[in-house]
Design an enzyme around this catalytic site. Structure first.
Site, PDB file in Angstrom:
ATOM      1  N   HIS A  91      15.096  -0.196  -2.602  1.00  0.00           N
ATOM      2  CA  HIS A  91      14.033  -1.078  -3.099  1.00  0.00           C
ATOM      3  C   HIS A  91      13.971  -0.883  -4.611  1.00  0.00           C
ATOM      4  O   HIS A  91      14.351   0.183  -5.124  1.00  0.00           O
ATOM      5  CB  HIS A  91      12.737  -0.602  -2.435  1.00  0.00           C
ATOM      6  CG  HIS A  91      11.518  -1.389  -2.725  1.00  0.00           C
ATOM      7  ND1 HIS A  91      10.796  -1.244  -3.889  1.00  0.00           N
ATOM      8  CD2 HIS A  91      10.846  -2.318  -2.001  1.00  0.00           C
ATOM      9  CE1 HIS A  91       9.739  -2.036  -3.860  1.00  0.00           C
ATOM     10  NE2 HIS A  91       9.745  -2.707  -2.728  1.00  0.00           N
ATOM     11  N   ASP A  93      13.447   7.717  -0.713  1.00  0.00           N
ATOM     12  CA  ASP A  93      12.350   6.766  -0.555  1.00  0.00           C
ATOM     13  C   ASP A  93      12.057   6.612   0.944  1.00  0.00           C
ATOM     14  O   ASP A  93      12.833   6.000   1.678  1.00  0.00           O
ATOM     15  CB  ASP A  93      12.769   5.430  -1.176  1.00  0.00           C
ATOM     16  CG  ASP A  93      11.705   4.365  -1.017  1.00  0.00           C
ATOM     17  OD1 ASP A  93      10.693   4.612  -0.327  1.00  0.00           O
ATOM     18  OD2 ASP A  93      11.890   3.272  -1.589  1.00  0.00           O
ATOM     19  N   GLN A 139       9.633   3.014   4.089  1.00  0.00           N
ATOM     20  CA  GLN A 139       9.792   2.275   5.344  1.00  0.00           C
ATOM     21  C   GLN A 139       9.949   3.205   6.542  1.00  0.00           C
ATOM     22  O   GLN A 139       9.510   2.878   7.643  1.00  0.00           O
ATOM     23  CB  GLN A 139      11.018   1.349   5.275  1.00  0.00           C
ATOM     24  CG  GLN A 139      10.843   0.145   4.367  1.00  0.00           C
ATOM     25  CD  GLN A 139       9.719  -0.779   4.821  1.00  0.00           C
ATOM     26  OE1 GLN A 139       9.360  -0.846   5.992  1.00  0.00           O
ATOM     27  NE2 GLN A 139       9.136  -1.488   3.872  1.00  0.00           N
ATOM     28  N   LYS A 195       1.703   1.449   4.517  1.00  0.00           N
ATOM     29  CA  LYS A 195       2.774   1.037   5.434  1.00  0.00           C
ATOM     30  C   LYS A 195       2.713   1.838   6.723  1.00  0.00           C
ATOM     31  O   LYS A 195       3.560   1.701   7.590  1.00  0.00           O
ATOM     32  CB  LYS A 195       4.139   1.210   4.766  1.00  0.00           C
ATOM     33  CG  LYS A 195       4.314   0.274   3.567  1.00  0.00           C
ATOM     34  CD  LYS A 195       5.729   0.230   3.096  1.00  0.00           C
ATOM     35  CE  LYS A 195       5.872  -0.399   1.721  1.00  0.00           C
ATOM     36  NZ  LYS A 195       5.781  -1.859   1.734  1.00  0.00           N
ATOM     37  N   CYS A 232      11.999  -7.354  -3.050  1.00  0.00           N
ATOM     38  CA  CYS A 232      12.151  -6.308  -4.091  1.00  0.00           C
ATOM     39  C   CYS A 232      13.434  -5.520  -3.883  1.00  0.00           C
ATOM     40  O   CYS A 232      13.458  -4.294  -4.072  1.00  0.00           O
ATOM     41  CB  CYS A 232      10.950  -5.372  -4.128  1.00  0.00           C
ATOM     42  SG  CYS A 232       9.422  -6.208  -4.505  1.00  0.00           S
TER      43      CYS A 232
HETATM   44  N1  PMP Z   1      10.283   1.430  -1.071  1.00  0.00           N
HETATM   45  C1  PMP Z   1      10.440   0.619  -0.025  1.00  0.00           C
HETATM   46  C2  PMP Z   1      11.650   0.787   0.829  1.00  0.00           C
HETATM   47  C3  PMP Z   1       9.489  -0.362   0.246  1.00  0.00           C
HETATM   48  O1  PMP Z   1       9.672  -1.183   1.286  1.00  0.00           O
HETATM   49  C4  PMP Z   1       8.360  -0.470  -0.590  1.00  0.00           C
HETATM   50  C5  PMP Z   1       7.291  -1.524  -0.333  1.00  0.00           C
HETATM   51  N2  PMP Z   1       7.778  -2.815  -0.254  1.00  0.00           N
HETATM   52  C6  PMP Z   1       8.225   0.411  -1.655  1.00  0.00           C
HETATM   53  C7  PMP Z   1       9.199   1.357  -1.867  1.00  0.00           C
HETATM   54  C8  PMP Z   1       7.074   0.352  -2.593  1.00  0.00           C
HETATM   55  O2  PMP Z   1       5.913   0.710  -1.956  1.00  0.00           O
HETATM   56  P1  PMP Z   1       4.508   0.500  -2.679  1.00  0.00           P
HETATM   57  O3  PMP Z   1       4.457  -0.951  -3.040  1.00  0.00           O
HETATM   58  O4  PMP Z   1       3.514   0.879  -1.649  1.00  0.00           O
HETATM   59  O5  PMP Z   1       4.490   1.366  -3.879  1.00  0.00           O
END
Ligand code: PMP
Length: 416
Positions: free
Chosen positions: A131, A209, A212, A235, A374
């Site tokens: 991401h 990260d 997910q 999440k 993203c």
């Molecule tokens: N990493 C991954 C794999 C995500 O799916 C997301 C959220 N779309 C994020 C990071 C970022 O998370 P947050 O917007 O809660 O900071």
């Protein structure tokens, strides 16, 4: 479309999620089918009740006052930290820093550690399936500190190129930035464990990260060579506004405070300041106290359901969705062949823009995400500008998958 490797009753009680009771459409005749849990999960009643209870009984700022409510609020906040640490297999809660979310967590690793630990010529390996949250903070570091970004590319199926990683590993990278589970293809890289091991052997730190992955299965950081682990509460059935960065002992030792202000200092005078020890040194200002209470309750709910059970349930739904979609003409599922364990499915429909596909599904009460999620580099590698994403959680069920497959089938028919 009928092949059903049955997902048993939902691990998370659907009655806990009032949004699922909404009926939509002109006559209020359609059930709401929520398939966007990867963007943010639904919040259960017991979580909102825990927050209400806290706000009605113990509302106060933390680590500041000495009165009864301040102590109760501080206990509630620190209790959430202890619970999260135990949930993630971190033996010392002091190494779990609360942030505003996974994005901030990864930026904190970049600013609090890499900023002073890395410099010109150092190699930072960044996996292409990340991401943007685990990409851009390292690109910004490259601008500031002159480090070199080495991409670990993915192939057309979305799998990391292990050979290319080995070549990077020979160059002695200082960091490997990896995703535990992609938010586009939905699964964990088959080579993730060995890349993490190799990175440690090569002397690199690792930033994983978990945004997910953390909601869909057990995480045991004690068993993983991970230095920085990032995740977000929203999440995993919690609220927006809070996340965490769990650090290994060696990473935590090397972290320096990034934000200055109240709460993060042990001493301040005209000559300077002494940062507080422990996670407080990284948590300047008033944190998201009620959101920490919410996260604590959400973790309880997930643990009671059983993380393994959640994983199996969600994977069965994702697999059925993936199989059903693959049978439809003109539908391409991104990132195949899908490893058995996924939590979502991203796809394109020939000649239909993902936004139009999403609008068509929305009109049928099926709520999915459309766009690049993203993850532009991953989409580019998969040969798609954007996609439609249907994502599942412990409260999703077979009817949700049926609704998705029928709605996409109708879209495909209309297009033909
Ligand atoms: N990493 C991954 C794999 C995500 O799916 C997301 C959220 N779309 C994020 C990071 C970022 O998370 P947050 O917007 O809660 O900071």
């Amino acid at each position: 479309m009928d092949a059903r490797p049955a997902a048993d009753a939902t691990p998370l009680d659907r009655a806990q999620f009032p949004v699922l009771e909404r009926r939509i459409g002109r006559g209020g005749d359609r059930p709401l089918v929520y398939l966007d849990s990867a963007a943010t999960s639904l919040v259960p009643l017991r979580v909102t009740e825990a927050v209400t209870r806290f706000l009605h009984t113990s509302c106060a700022n933390i680590h500041r006052g000495a009165h009864m409510l301040a102590e109760e609020a501080t206990d509630a906040y620190e209790c959430a930290r202890e619970h999260l640490a135990a949930h993630l297999g971190v033996d010392d809660p002091a190494r779990v820093v609360f942030t505003h979310g996974a994005t901030e967590s990864l930026n904190l690793a970049a600013l609090g550690w890499a900023e002073h630990a890395l410099g010109p010529g150092d190699v930072v390996a960044v996996a292409e399936d990340n991401h943007h949250a685990n990409i851009v903070c390292w690109q910004m570091l490259a601008e500031r500190r002159g480090v070199e970004i080495a991409w670990i590319p993915v192939d057309a199926d979305g799998q990391l190129d292990y050979g290319e990683w080995c070549r990077i590993a020979e160059r002695g990278p200082k960091l490997a930035a990896l995703a535990q589970q992609s938010n586009v293809v939905g699964w964990e890289q088959p080579d993730l464990a060995r890349i993490l091991d190799d990175a440690r052997l090569a002397g690199a730190f690792t930033a994983l990260d978990g945004a997910q992955a953390a909601v869909h299965g057990p995480v045991d950081l004690a068993a993983l060579p991970v230095d920085f682990y990032a995740l977000s509460a929203h999440k995993m059935m919690g609220l927006t506004g809070i996340g965490a960065l769990a650090c290994s002992p060696r990473a935590f030792e090397r972290m320096r405070p990034v934000f200055g202000g109240g709460g993060m200092v042990a001493q301040v005078d005209a000559c300077g300041y002494v940062p507080a020890c422990g996670p407080q040194g990284f948590e300047a200002g008033t944190p998201a106290i009620a959101a920490a209470v919410a996260w604590n309750e959400a973790l309880r709910m997930l643990e009671e359901a059983g993380m393994e059970r959640v994983r199996r349930h969600v994977a069965a739904l994702a697999l059925r969705a993936q199989r059903g979609l693959s049978e439809l003409p003109g539908v391409r599922v991104l990132g195949g062949p899908t490893p058995a364990s996924a939590s979502l499915v991203s796809f394109t429909v020939d000649d239909v823009h993902p936004h139009d596909a999403s609008a068509a599904l929305d009109a049928e009460g099926v709520l999915v995400r459309a766009g690049h999620h993203c993850a532009k580099p991953l989409h580019a590698a998969l040969g798609a500008r954007a996609s439609v994403r249907a994502s599942f959680a412990g409260y999703s069920n077979d009817e949700d998958v049926d609704a998705l497959l029928s709605a996409v089938a109708r879209l495909v028919e209309r297009r033909a």
